[in-house]
Motif scaffolding. Structure first.
Motif, PDB file in Angstrom:
ATOM      1  N   LEU A 106       0.591  -1.261   0.201  1.00 22.36           N
ATOM      2  CA  LEU A 106      -0.471   0.088   0.175  1.00 22.36           C
ATOM      3  C   LEU A 106       0.673   1.069  -0.094  1.00 22.36           C
ATOM      4  CD1 LEU A 106      -3.144  -1.264   2.100  1.00 22.36           C
ATOM      5  CD2 LEU A 106      -2.643  -0.810   0.069  1.00 22.36           C
ATOM      6  N   GLY A 107       2.284   0.924   0.745  1.00 18.44           N
ATOM      7  CA  GLY A 107       3.040   2.548   0.704  1.00 18.44           C
ATOM      8  C   GLY A 107       3.320   2.621  -0.449  1.00 18.44           C
ATOM      9  N   SER A 108       3.670   1.283  -1.307  1.00 11.98           N
ATOM     10  CA  SER A 108       4.240   1.672  -2.571  1.00 11.98           C
ATOM     11  C   SER A 108       3.734   2.743  -3.440  1.00 11.98           C
ATOM     12  CB  SER A 108       5.221   0.296  -2.487  1.00 11.98           C
ATOM     13  OG  SER A 108       5.991  -0.290  -2.137  1.00 11.98           O
ATOM     14  N   LEU A 109       2.752   1.605  -3.775  1.00 22.02           N
ATOM     15  CA  LEU A 109       1.434   2.134  -4.922  1.00 22.02           C
ATOM     16  C   LEU A 109       1.126   3.793  -4.333  1.00 22.02           C
ATOM     17  CD1 LEU A 109      -1.475  -0.348  -4.409  1.00 22.02           C
ATOM     18  CD2 LEU A 109      -0.867   0.496  -6.000  1.00 22.02           C
ATOM     19  N   ARG A 110       1.033   4.603  -2.662  1.00 21.44           N
ATOM     20  CA  ARG A 110       1.389   5.414  -1.992  1.00 21.44           C
ATOM     21  C   ARG A 110       1.925   6.557  -3.051  1.00 21.44           C
ATOM     22  NH1 ARG A 110       1.155   9.812  -2.830  1.00 21.44           N
ATOM     23  NH2 ARG A 110       0.215  11.327  -0.893  1.00 21.44           N
ATOM     24  N   TRP A 111       3.464   6.350  -2.696  1.00 21.26           N
ATOM     25  CA  TRP A 111       4.306   6.983  -2.898  1.00 21.26           C
ATOM     26  C   TRP A 111       5.967   6.251  -4.026  1.00 21.26           C
ATOM     27  CZ3 TRP A 111       3.221   5.641   2.614  1.00 21.26           C
ATOM     28  CH2 TRP A 111       2.468   6.346   2.991  1.00 21.26           C
ATOM     29  N   LEU A 112       5.609   5.662  -4.443  1.00 21.13           N
ATOM     30  CA  LEU A 112       6.636   5.198  -4.994  1.00 21.13           C
ATOM     31  C   LEU A 112       6.289   5.998  -7.135  1.00 21.13           C
ATOM     32  CD1 LEU A 112       7.854   2.457  -4.730  1.00 21.13           C
ATOM     33  CD2 LEU A 112       9.116   3.945  -4.340  1.00 21.13           C
ATOM     34  N   THR A 113       6.879   6.836  -8.092  1.00 19.03           N
ATOM     35  CA  THR A 113       6.945   6.534  -8.738  1.00 19.03           C
ATOM     36  C   THR A 113       7.675   5.540  -9.465  1.00 19.03           C
ATOM     37  OG1 THR A 113       8.881   7.858  -9.171  1.00 19.03           O
ATOM     38  CG2 THR A 113       6.793   9.084  -9.042  1.00 19.03           C
ATOM     39  N   GLU A 114       7.269   5.828 -10.915  1.00 23.59           N
ATOM     40  CA  GLU A 114       7.402   5.016 -11.705  1.00 23.59           C
ATOM     41  C   GLU A 114       9.251   5.509 -12.276  1.00 23.59           C
ATOM     42  OE1 GLU A 114       8.437   1.656 -12.956  1.00 23.59           O
ATOM     43  OE2 GLU A 114       5.488   1.284 -13.284  1.00 23.59           O
ATOM     44  N   SER A 115       9.784   4.211 -13.417  1.00 29.21           N
ATOM     45  CA  SER A 115      10.837   4.565 -14.234  1.00 29.21           C
ATOM     46  C   SER A 115      10.789   3.452 -15.128  1.00 29.21           C
ATOM     47  CB  SER A 115      12.240   4.115 -13.367  1.00 29.21           C
ATOM     48  OG  SER A 115      13.035   3.445 -12.041  1.00 29.21           O
ATOM     49  N   ARG A 116      11.753   3.600 -15.654  1.00 31.69           N
ATOM     50  CA  ARG A 116      12.404   2.349 -17.013  1.00 31.69           C
ATOM     51  C   ARG A 116      12.923   3.337 -18.374  1.00 31.69           C
ATOM     52  NH1 ARG A 116       6.286   3.120 -19.007  1.00 31.69           N
ATOM     53  NH2 ARG A 116       5.869   1.195 -17.853  1.00 31.69           N
ATOM     54  N   VAL A 117      13.272   2.055 -18.996  1.00 31.63           N
ATOM     55  CA  VAL A 117      14.023   2.398 -20.135  1.00 31.63           C
ATOM     56  C   VAL A 117      13.315   3.019 -20.889  1.00 31.63           C
ATOM     57  CG1 VAL A 117      15.782   1.665 -22.637  1.00 31.63           C
ATOM     58  CG2 VAL A 117      15.546   0.150 -19.937  1.00 31.63           C
ATOM     59  N   GLY A 118      13.835   4.504 -21.516  1.00 36.29           N
ATOM     60  CA  GLY A 118      13.299   5.636 -22.061  1.00 36.29           C
ATOM     61  C   GLY A 118      11.982   4.952 -23.534  1.00 36.29           C
ATOM     62  N   TRP A 119      10.957   5.303 -23.996  1.00 36.07           N
ATOM     63  CA  TRP A 119      10.991   4.555 -25.010  1.00 36.07           C
ATOM     64  C   TRP A 119      11.234   5.101 -26.642  1.00 36.07           C
ATOM     65  CZ3 TRP A 119       8.724  -0.165 -24.408  1.00 36.07           C
ATOM     66  CH2 TRP A 119       7.599   0.046 -22.968  1.00 36.07           C
ATOM     67  N   GLY A 120      11.335   4.650 -27.443  1.00 36.60           N
ATOM     68  CA  GLY A 120      11.398   5.379 -28.594  1.00 36.60           C
ATOM     69  C   GLY A 120      13.526   5.265 -29.078  1.00 36.60           C
ATOM     70  N   SER A 121      14.015   4.812 -28.317  1.00 35.41           N
ATOM     71  CA  SER A 121      15.411   4.632 -28.507  1.00 35.41           C
ATOM     72  C   SER A 121      15.780   4.139 -28.671  1.00 35.41           C
ATOM     73  CB  SER A 121      16.390   5.045 -26.923  1.00 35.41           C
ATOM     74  OG  SER A 121      15.747   3.436 -26.469  1.00 35.41           O
ATOM     75  N   PRO A 122      16.889   3.869 -29.408  1.00 39.03           N
ATOM     76  CA  PRO A 122      17.710   2.706 -30.674  1.00 39.03           C
ATOM     77  C   PRO A 122      17.964   1.397 -29.050  1.00 39.03           C
ATOM     78  CG  PRO A 122      19.035   4.692 -30.558  1.00 39.03           C
ATOM     79  CD  PRO A 122      18.279   5.180 -29.242  1.00 39.03           C
ATOM     80  N   ARG A 123      17.900   1.384 -27.846  1.00 35.48           N
ATOM     81  CA  ARG A 123      17.966   0.354 -27.583  1.00 35.48           C
ATOM     82  C   ARG A 123      16.349  -0.157 -27.611  1.00 35.48           C
ATOM     83  NH1 ARG A 123      20.575  -2.571 -24.028  1.00 35.48           N
ATOM     84  NH2 ARG A 123      19.651  -3.680 -22.273  1.00 35.48           N
ATOM     85  N   ASP A 124      14.939   0.042 -28.049  1.00 38.38           N
ATOM     86  CA  ASP A 124      13.749  -1.198 -27.899  1.00 38.38           C
ATOM     87  C   ASP A 124      13.789  -1.341 -29.046  1.00 38.38           C
ATOM     88  OD1 ASP A 124      12.994   1.094 -25.239  1.00 38.38           O
ATOM     89  OD2 ASP A 124      12.145   2.727 -26.590  1.00 38.38           O
ATOM     90  N   GLU A 125      14.866  -0.874 -30.218  1.00 37.87           N
ATOM     91  CA  GLU A 125      14.243  -1.529 -31.727  1.00 37.87           C
ATOM     92  C   GLU A 125      15.379  -2.281 -31.309  1.00 37.87           C
ATOM     93  OE1 GLU A 125      13.122  -0.638 -33.778  1.00 37.87           O
ATOM     94  OE2 GLU A 125      13.032   1.609 -33.004  1.00 37.87           O
ATOM     95  N   VAL A 126      16.636  -2.703 -30.576  1.00 40.30           N
ATOM     96  CA  VAL A 126      17.119  -4.102 -30.318  1.00 40.30           C
ATOM     97  C   VAL A 126      16.764  -5.023 -29.350  1.00 40.30           C
ATOM     98  CG1 VAL A 126      19.054  -4.998 -28.992  1.00 40.30           C
ATOM     99  CG2 VAL A 126      19.069  -2.505 -30.557  1.00 40.30           C
TER     100      VAL A 126
END
Length: 520
Positions: free
Chosen positions: A203-223
């Motif tokens: 419940l604490g994580s749902l409330r306070w954490l924000t998302e992070s991931r590798v950015g979309w549209g980068s060359p790595r996404d193509e790979v």
């Protein structure tokens, strides 16, 4: 306080896969809150590796488990944990670290409920494996969320030290927590206790954490095939390989090393691991990219973590068995007996960052491993009538002080040389190396102890078996020390050193060197 953009993307393939469906601007939580939640998740994961140790005799009596079954109560969790953790780390990179943190914690909490309500041995083992799967998804995200929230440098070293101390403390506290719960309630509560705690963290994580991931549209996404590909064949092969190999090792206790019942699973396990390596070399989006292991800091630190884990993982298992089966301690007494060791591992983890400034990470890792080896050597002198101070507390403190000192620099080295998009994978690899070494080490050590007792069940025979385990652990740790001296880099990667100089400049220290670091 900085802002972050939290974007959910369309899961369809094609161009729409990168079209934001919803964008919300949300203030990032303070770093201390992210560290707290990440450490809480890590505490639960590591606690469950050791908390069942004190409860094993009670589980055996209630569910009719065999000696081999007891080993698998621990290893079902550890093998699922180690085998799927790389997949969990990669999933966090692709689908979001917060999302995978929540998925893993939810599965872990539900599996804990199932294990606590198990009415037969097979149900308990199934629940433990499901716990391991949840932990494998959860654990890599704990370290990645932390490193994403804290910039690289001395501040991150302190945060990693806190994460290491909490994780080590979770493993160490398992004996005490398990002893209290078994004595006051029943063995079932060593699993059921995760339900309210896991729900609160969720419940604490749902409330306070924000998302992070590798950015979309980068060359790595193509790979990675649009950013959504996971190496499921690799995950299945490595998990099956580890499980089969551990089963083959456990068979040596009853069948010996030359019997077909032992050789067949050993050969099959090695073949599956070989197939895993072959798949990783050929797939476009490997679970374990071979290029990553060509980074000296990553490869050497994980190899050292594997050897260290193969010895350290066994310490709690055999110490609790020695305390209860030989010295006659109750579960609660055994838990209290290990409190000094629990405090020592936290102390070691918190001292490590300070020592790293003077000795460098390699020096602290070597020092910690040597201290732990001294504790293992001392513990190997145990007797059936040993006094608490010399048979449990003294060697236990040395073993865990050394473990705490070594774990922080190894984790820092393993994560400092990788690219940001590989952060989840490298975090998973750190935990995988330690747990994989531990699960295979436990299978080997249990076999050695059983072979030494040769069917005898008295205190003297059990002591001889346990002592052999600690002598073997001493040799493993000394081998790990030699590996660290020969292979670990003498200095941190240049990127990490630059970040530390910049951080010192922000605090008014070494301004000229920091300006040069920023410009370069």
């Amino acid at each position: 306080m900085r802002d972050t953009v939290d974007t959910d993307t369309d899961t369809d393939t094609g161009a729409s896969a990168r079209t934001p469906a919803r964008t919300s601007v949300r203030a990032a939580p303070p770093a201390w809150l992210v560290v707290t939640l990440a450490c809480a998740g890590q505490f639960l994961v590591v606690l469950d590796v050791s908390v069942v140790n004190v409860a094993l005799p009670s589980m055996r009596a209630d569910l009719g488990l065999s000696a081999a079954g007891l080993q698998w109560v621990v290893n079902a969790y550890a093998i699922a944990f180690a085998g799927v953790m790389l997949l969990g780390g990669r999933a966090g990179d692709l689908y979001g670290r917060k999302r995978m943190f929540l998925v893993g914690l939810g599965l872990f909490t539900l599996a804990s409920l199932g294990g606590g309500l198990a009415g037969a041995g097979w149900q308990l083992l199934l629940a433990r494996a499901a716990q391991g799967l949840g932990a494998a998804v959860l654990a890599p995200s704990t370290l990645t969320l932390l490193t994403s929230a804290v910039p690289e440098g001395a501040a991150r070293a302190r945060a990693v030290a806190t994460w290491t101390a909490v994780g080590a403390g979770g493993g160490a506290a398992g004996g005490l927590v398990g002893g209290v719960l078994v004595d006051l309630l029943s063995w079932r509560w060593v699993l059921l206790i995760n339900v309210p705690v896991g729900t609160a963290v969720l419940l604490g994580s749902l409330r306070w954490l924000t998302e992070s991931r590798v950015g979309w549209g980068s060359p790595r996404d193509e790979v990675l095939g649009g950013g959504r590909r996971l190496d499921l064949p690799g995950a299945l092969l490595v998990t099956a390989g580890l499980g089969t190999l551990a089963y083959g090792i456990s068979q040596t206790e009853a069948e010996g090393w030359t019997d077909a019942a032992t050789l067949a699973p050993l050969a099959a396990g090695l073949a599956l691991l070989g197939a895993f390596l072959a798949v990783e070399a050929r797939t476009a989006a490997p679970l374990m990219p071979p290029a990553l292991l060509r980074l000296r800091s990553v490869a050497s630190a994980n190899a050292a973590m594997f050897l260290s884990g193969s010895a350290m993982f066994c310490m709690w298992f055999f110490m609790t068995l020695y305390a209860q089966n030989v010295l006659g301690y109750t579960p609660l007494q055994a838990g209290f007996a290990l409190i000094p060791s629990s405090l020592a591992v936290v102390l070691g983890a918190k001292l490590a960052p300070r020592l790293m400034t003077a000795l460098a990470p390699r020096g602290v890792a070597v020092l910690g491993t040597l201290v732990a080896a001294a504790g293992f050597a001392w513990q190997s002198t145990m007797t059936p009538h040993g006094a608490y101070a010399t048979a449990v507390m003294g060697p236990g403190v040395l073993m865990m002080l050394g473990a705490g000192l070594a774990a922080t620099p190894l984790a820092a080295l393993a994560t400092s040389g990788a690219a940001p998009q590989d952060a989840g994978l490298v975090s998973g690899l750190v935990n995988t190396s330690r747990t994989m070494g531990g699960s295979l080490g436990l299978a080997v050590m249990s076999t050695l102890a059983a072979a030494r007792t040769d069917g005898r069940t008295g205190p003297q025979a059990l002591t001889e078996g346990y002592a052999l385990v600690f002598r073997t652990g001493t040799g493993v740790l000394l081998a790990g020390t030699a590996l660290m001296l020969l292979w670990l880099p003498r200095r941190k990667p240049e990127k990490a050193e630059k970040a530390e100089r910049v951080e010192k400049a922000e605090k008014g220290e070494e301004p000229e060197r920091a300006e040069k670091a920023e410009k370069s």
